[in-house]
Design an enzyme around this catalytic site. Structure first.
Site, PDB file in Angstrom:
ATOM      1  CB  CYS A  53     -48.922 -49.554   8.756  1.00 51.09           C
ATOM      2  SG  CYS A  53     -47.318 -49.493   9.602  1.00 51.09           S
ATOM      3  CG  HIS A 336     -49.997 -48.964  13.075  1.00 46.50           C
ATOM      4  ND1 HIS A 336     -49.905 -49.707  11.920  1.00 46.50           N
ATOM      5  CD2 HIS A 336     -51.313 -48.627  13.198  1.00 46.50           C
ATOM      6  CE1 HIS A 336     -51.102 -49.822  11.374  1.00 46.50           C
ATOM      7  NE2 HIS A 336     -51.972 -49.166  12.132  1.00 46.50           N
ATOM      8  CG  ASN A 357     -55.547 -48.533  11.901  1.00 40.95           C
ATOM      9  OD1 ASN A 357     -54.512 -48.695  11.274  1.00 40.95           O
ATOM     10  ND2 ASN A 357     -55.739 -49.088  13.082  1.00 40.95           N
TER      11      ASN A 357
END
Length: 401
Positions: A53, A336, A357
């Site tokens: 991520c 994240h 995201n």
């Protein structure tokens, strides 16, 4: 027989009506957001089964920076960054005799370091993620299953002296799974090296800084946030929580995006696209459940009650002290990375950040999350931003030109 058929038919009708009622209720309670400010971003990607991520979010952030500055859209290569970063992380792990975490995770600073020191290439200059192992998207399960024991064997070796041959072996493993980083490539008819391509993007990589907010270091100084994935010990500027939020708001309102890193393990971060800093005590009261009964509920039952409230869920109002306590007691974790690119509000007037995201077009908003400002204030670990997006008065306190 006819009576049974009639009863069955009535039951089916009743079941269908009940299902429609439930669907109608769900649709009625589904949050609707009004956009206040939305900045341009590049396309949604899917990191799939890879702990990257940090690479996806930060490269997306830099793609947005290029888009803002030049109007050009790029698709930069996450696997190039991962290839370079994992080798350098392995070298440090060996240098530390294994006393440094070697894992899939990383930080925005890793991407910035790679861009500055190794350059970058477009997505098309390397094999698409996952294709070398027969997947359609990145999958690091086998890759790290091979690589982690290799690095551990070298870093914990009983040998009095080790050669550099292990680096050649590891690079072979990395290249086998991610693809070999190109020394030269052609993009839109022009030949580049990774370094000349990075230089052509129109960005000044010295413009980017990391911001955090904790009290175990003095405000308006820099310190490395003490989490395992910050293995380069890159420093962040430390500001009070209210100024941290002012920086994010100012960045969005001035047309910039923010590479955000923080905690998404809270119950309030739903897998369908919301991030709310639940006030659990008030939720218990609204649900008609006292503390004893609440704690006897399963985690699934608790989550169901919380999620059913949607944007009507009461929130805590985070303080500087709460942020620090949650960091120190491990409630806030470094989980994240995503990209904040806009501001919206719900039917109650509560404001949220619009967040890109890297889980593909997942959730109710096709890859976009709405995280309340309270959630972000409470659960931010650190974020990267263009220093020119920081309000002038705060920039002056930090000594940033």
């Amino acid at each position: 027989m006819k009576k049974l058929i009639a009863m069955a038919l009535l039951a089916c009708i009743a079941t269908g009506m009940n299902a429609q009622d439930k669907k109608g209720t769900a649709e009625k309670n589904k949050p609707v957001f009004t956009t206040i400010k939305e900045n341009k971003i590049t396309s949604i990607k899917d990191q799939n089964r890879s702990g990257t991520c940090w690479a996806y979010s930060t490269l997306s952030f830099f793609e947005n920076e290029i888009l803002k500055k030049t109007g050009k859209t790029y698709d930069l290569c996450e696997m190039f960054v991962a290839n370079k970063d994992y080798m350098e992380r392995a070298i440090l792990t060996v240098r530390m005799h294994g006393d440094s975490q070697f894992s899939q995770g990383g930080s925005s600073e890793d991407v910035l370091y790679i861009l500055k020191n190794h350059g970058i290439c477009p997505e098309t200059a390397m094999p698409a993620p996952g294709t070398l192992t027969g997947d359609s998207l990145a999958n690091f399960e086998e890759f790290f299953g091979v690589m982690e024991p290799y690095v551990a064997a070298v870093s914990k070796s009983k040998a009095k002296k080790i050669s550099k041959q292990w680096q050649k072996g590891l690079q072979g493993i990395i290249d086998s799974y991610l693809g070999e980083c190109p020394k030269e490539f052609v993009y839109e008819g022009k030949k580049y090296t990774p370094q000349t391509f990075a230089a052509s993007l129109g960005l000044n990589f010295d413009d980017y800084v990391s911001i955090t907010s904790y009290t175990h270091h003095p405000f308006y100084t820099q310190f490395p946030v003490e989490v395992q994935d910050n293995w380069r010990w890159a420093t962040s500027y430390n500001v009070p929580m209210d100024e941290m939020m002012k920086i994010i708001d100012n960045a969005i309102n001035e047309g910039y995006t923010v590479a955000w890193g923080g905690d998404v393990t809270e119950d309030g971060f739903t897998r369908m696209g919301l991030g709310i800093a639940y006030d659990v005590k008030k939720v218990r009261s609204m649900a008609g459940t006292d503390a004893d009964r609440w704690f006897k509920l399963s985690s699934t039952e608790k989550k169901s009650k919380l999620d059913s409230l949607g944007v009507d869920a009461p929130e805590i109002v985070p303080t500087q002290e709460m942020r620090q306590e949650a960091f120190d007691n491990w409630e806030t974790t470094d989980d994240h990375g995503m990209v904040i690119f806009g501001i919206a509000k719900d039917k109650n007037g509560r404001e949220y950040y619009m967040v890109k995201n890297s889980w593909g077009e997942y959730g109710d908003y096709k890859g976009i999350w709405y995280m309340s400002k309270n959630y972000v204030a409470y659960k931010t670990m650190s974020f990267m931003v263009n220093k020119n997006a920081i309000p002038k008065d705060i920039r002056k306190k930090l000594g940033l030109n």
